[in-house]
Each structure stands twice: as structure tokens, then as C-alpha cells.
Design a protein around this motif. Sequence first.
Motif, PDB file in Angstrom:
ATOM      1  N   ARG A   1      -7.369  -7.399   2.607  1.00 44.23           N
ATOM      2  CA  ARG A   1      -9.045  -7.541   2.224  1.00 44.23           C
ATOM      3  C   ARG A   1      -9.497  -6.164   2.451  1.00 44.23           C
ATOM      4  NH1 ARG A   1     -10.895 -10.422   6.255  1.00 44.23           N
ATOM      5  NH2 ARG A   1      -8.993 -11.310   7.107  1.00 44.23           N
ATOM      6  N   ALA A   2      -8.771  -5.097   2.992  1.00 38.19           N
ATOM      7  CA  ALA A   2      -9.224  -4.138   3.389  1.00 38.19           C
ATOM      8  C   ALA A   2     -10.450  -4.061   4.452  1.00 38.19           C
ATOM      9  CB  ALA A   2      -9.687  -3.022   2.076  1.00 38.19           C
ATOM     10  N   GLY A   3     -10.198  -5.085   5.344  1.00 40.24           N
ATOM     11  CA  GLY A   3     -11.123  -5.256   6.405  1.00 40.24           C
ATOM     12  C   GLY A   3     -12.440  -6.022   6.149  1.00 40.24           C
TER      13      GLY A   3
ATOM     14  N   SER B   1      -8.543   1.468   1.763  1.00 38.05           N
ATOM     15  CA  SER B   1      -9.977   0.909   1.365  1.00 38.05           C
ATOM     16  C   SER B   1     -10.155   0.145   0.199  1.00 38.05           C
ATOM     17  CB  SER B   1     -10.753   2.219   1.258  1.00 38.05           C
ATOM     18  OG  SER B   1     -10.339   2.928   0.114  1.00 38.05           O
ATOM     19  N   ASN B   2      -8.970   0.187  -0.498  1.00 42.19           N
ATOM     20  CA  ASN B   2      -9.097  -0.780  -1.905  1.00 42.19           C
ATOM     21  C   ASN B   2      -8.168  -2.159  -1.775  1.00 42.19           C
ATOM     22  OD1 ASN B   2      -9.016  -1.384  -4.419  1.00 42.19           O
ATOM     23  ND2 ASN B   2      -7.824   0.511  -5.455  1.00 42.19           N
ATOM     24  N   PRO B   3      -8.971  -3.240  -1.660  1.00 38.57           N
ATOM     25  CA  PRO B   3      -8.539  -4.304  -1.219  1.00 38.57           C
ATOM     26  C   PRO B   3      -7.843  -4.991  -2.442  1.00 38.57           C
ATOM     27  CG  PRO B   3     -10.895  -4.717  -1.534  1.00 38.57           C
ATOM     28  CD  PRO B   3     -10.597  -3.067  -1.645  1.00 38.57           C
TER      29      PRO B   3
ATOM     30  N   PHE C   1       0.911  -1.210  -0.136  1.00 34.71           N
ATOM     31  CA  PHE C   1       0.004   0.042  -0.055  1.00 34.71           C
ATOM     32  C   PHE C   1       0.899   1.331  -0.111  1.00 34.71           C
ATOM     33  CE2 PHE C   1      -3.248  -2.970   1.222  1.00 34.71           C
ATOM     34  CZ  PHE C   1      -4.202  -2.577   0.486  1.00 34.71           C
ATOM     35  N   ARG C   2       1.991   1.229   0.717  1.00 38.76           N
ATOM     36  CA  ARG C   2       2.737   2.454   0.810  1.00 38.76           C
ATOM     37  C   ARG C   2       3.513   2.607  -0.551  1.00 38.76           C
ATOM     38  NH1 ARG C   2       8.042   1.939   2.595  1.00 38.76           N
ATOM     39  NH2 ARG C   2       7.466  -0.126   3.615  1.00 38.76           N
TER      40      ARG C   2
END
Length: 335
Positions: free
Chosen positions: A122-124, A70-72, A62-63
Motif C-alpha cells: 500500500r506504500a504505507g 512510493s507507488n502502491p 518492487f525490486r
Amino acid sequence: MSNQSSADNPRHHSIIIPADEESSLLRAARALQRGDLVVFPTETVYGLGADAGNEQAIQAIFRLKSRPASNPLIIHCFDTAQAQRIAHFDERANHLARQFWPGPLTMILPVRDHAMVCSSARAGLNTVALRIPNHPTAHQLLRLSSLPIAAPSANPSGKISPTRASDVTLPEDTCLECILDAGPCPNGIESTIIDLSGSTPTILRPGPLTHEQIEAILPLAQYHGKHGRITPKSPGQSLRHYAPSLPMRLNVRQFEADDAALLFDCPTPKQCVAHAHLSRKGDLEQAAANLYTMMRRLDHSPARRIAVSSIPQHGVGLAINDRLQRAAFGSKEES
Ligand code: TXA
Ligand code: MG
């Protein structure tokens, strides 16, 4: 074909290594196992891979991409048995897996094992995106590492996906071990995503596997982009995506002198500063395979905008038009 994007990013030259050598594959597999990242080819686009169960490695993805949390991510599996340990497969999922895996189909399914794919990958969400890639390098990497590999396309968020190793433009980072180079990706656009977590199967992103192919074995919900404007369906997916620096104009019939013309099944315009033929013979698969490389090349031309001729809205044409509309979204020159 020009190599300008790699010239923009010379530091990556040292970590591009040939994918067809056993030592490269072992080096990449070990890097994944210790929580580092690897760029590898698939049949669709190059992916930035990490161990799907390693929270820190996923954070690094992600970094490096500047991707919203928010984008899985899509999880790449070695075989259906591994995928079935990660998610619940119903009859529809088993049927699609038998028909189309390995291949450019991603299925959204309810999670079964919450540890194999960590929460941030999985973005939660309680669903997970799974696919089995059909590419020898990806296959070997999944086999040698014995890990499910989370891999988004290997581009900074919102930019054009790389379909060759030299097109990978990510910031330098010690956790990026290598870029496995296996030449151009045969399909050239990202996998078709189908959501099977609800009662009606829905295409979230059109791709190389067409609606027609899927609909032949499974009834689908009406695809929102089919007859009109695109709507974002996947979480974190934005309307502007796959974007070059130059503005874009779509469905162009009259090209202007300061256009970079991206052409499908039409003659070369006389006066344009630059042009590229997606497919001279009107072959949509060939156009998809060429799309991102040609967009990149024209983006580096001295033109004022990229002007694209119209692409038929059937078969892989749906996916090409989806990417073009997202690339053009917000361009003043959009038409
Ligand atoms: O062809 C591909 O799919 C490439 C190669 C590397 O496999 N990967 C790729 O990943 O395109 P990425 O991260 O660029 O796109 C993943 C898409 C995003 O639009 C995301 O929203 C969607 O998959 N996605 C992931 N998990 C999801 C979920 N649980 N529900 C809905 N959409 C999901
Ligand atoms: Mg992407």
C-alpha cells in the motif's frame, strides 16, 4: 505480428507455460503461497503477482520492476466478500462492485484489515486499491491460491505494459516461478482507477471502463485529463510512463519518410518506413487492444520516431490518449 521483445529476452522462454493446463495453475498457485512471484494474464494487461500479505514477496515485486516504493500496488481479489474483508465499502463502492465486477475497475478504499495487504504493497497508505479481474486464468489462480494477489503490470517501471506473455521483459530472478500464457489480453490497457476514499468519486486513471459508463450510475468529479493536459493523481504515478525507446509525436496529420506511423481510422501514408493500424474501422476498443503491441513493434523499426494520428477524446479514447501522452512526455518530438 513480430515477436522481437521475446527475442530480446530469450531467458523467459523456458518459464512461459500454458495457462489452460491444471498443472500450470497449481504450480503457479503453490509458488504464490510460498512467497514466489508469478506473471499471469488479466483482461487488461499481464500482471506480476505475489501474495499481498507477504512483505518479502512484495519487496521482490518492487525490486524486479525497479519500482519506487512510493507507488502502491493493485490488489486482485477472488470475490466481493474477500474485497470487503480487506477494505471498508460504502454504498457507492457496493453499487460499483455490483455493476462492474468482475471487470477492469479498480477502487481506492479505506483499509480495514492491515494484515491481508502488507504496508509496502500500500506504500504505507491507509487506502488500498482493489479489483476483481474478469479473466479465467486470474480467476483460477485467485481460487487455487486462496490469496489476495498484489499485481502491478509485468513491465520494468515506466515501460510499456505487456499484453502477451512473450512481451514480458523483466530481469531474471529465481523468485519468478513462471509466466502463465493465455494469449493476448482482450482489453489491452490497464484498469480504470476510481478513488472512493474522499467525498467526491474521482477517476485517477482512465481505462477500459469509460467515464460515460461510470457516470451513468455515479456523479464524478471533473476528470483533469478530460479537456487538457494530464496531471498525475495516483501516488507514485509519473508523467512519463508507458514509454518506448523512440521519441513520439502525437496528433500527426502529415507523416514523414522516417516516421513509424501508428494510425487510427486513416489510410496508410505513402512514404513511412513502418506503419501499424490501431483500428482501420475507427473502433476505439480494438485500438486499445492493439495499442501496446503495436507501439512495441514500431519501436523496433528503423524509424526516427513514432508518429501517431489523432484519437477521438471520448469513451476508451480518453484512456488511449492518456497512455499516449505519458509515452510521449519529454519526447523532443512531442507535438
Ligand atoms: O489493469 C490493471 O490495473 C493492471 C492489472 C495487472 O491488474 N495493473 C496495473 O497496476 O496497472 P500498476 O501497478 O501498473 O498500476 C497501479 C496504479 C498506480 O498508478 C498506483 O499509483 C495506483 O494504482 N494505486 C495503487 N494504490 C493506490 C492508492 N491507495 N491510492 C491511489 N492510487 C493507488
Ligand atoms: Mg503499470
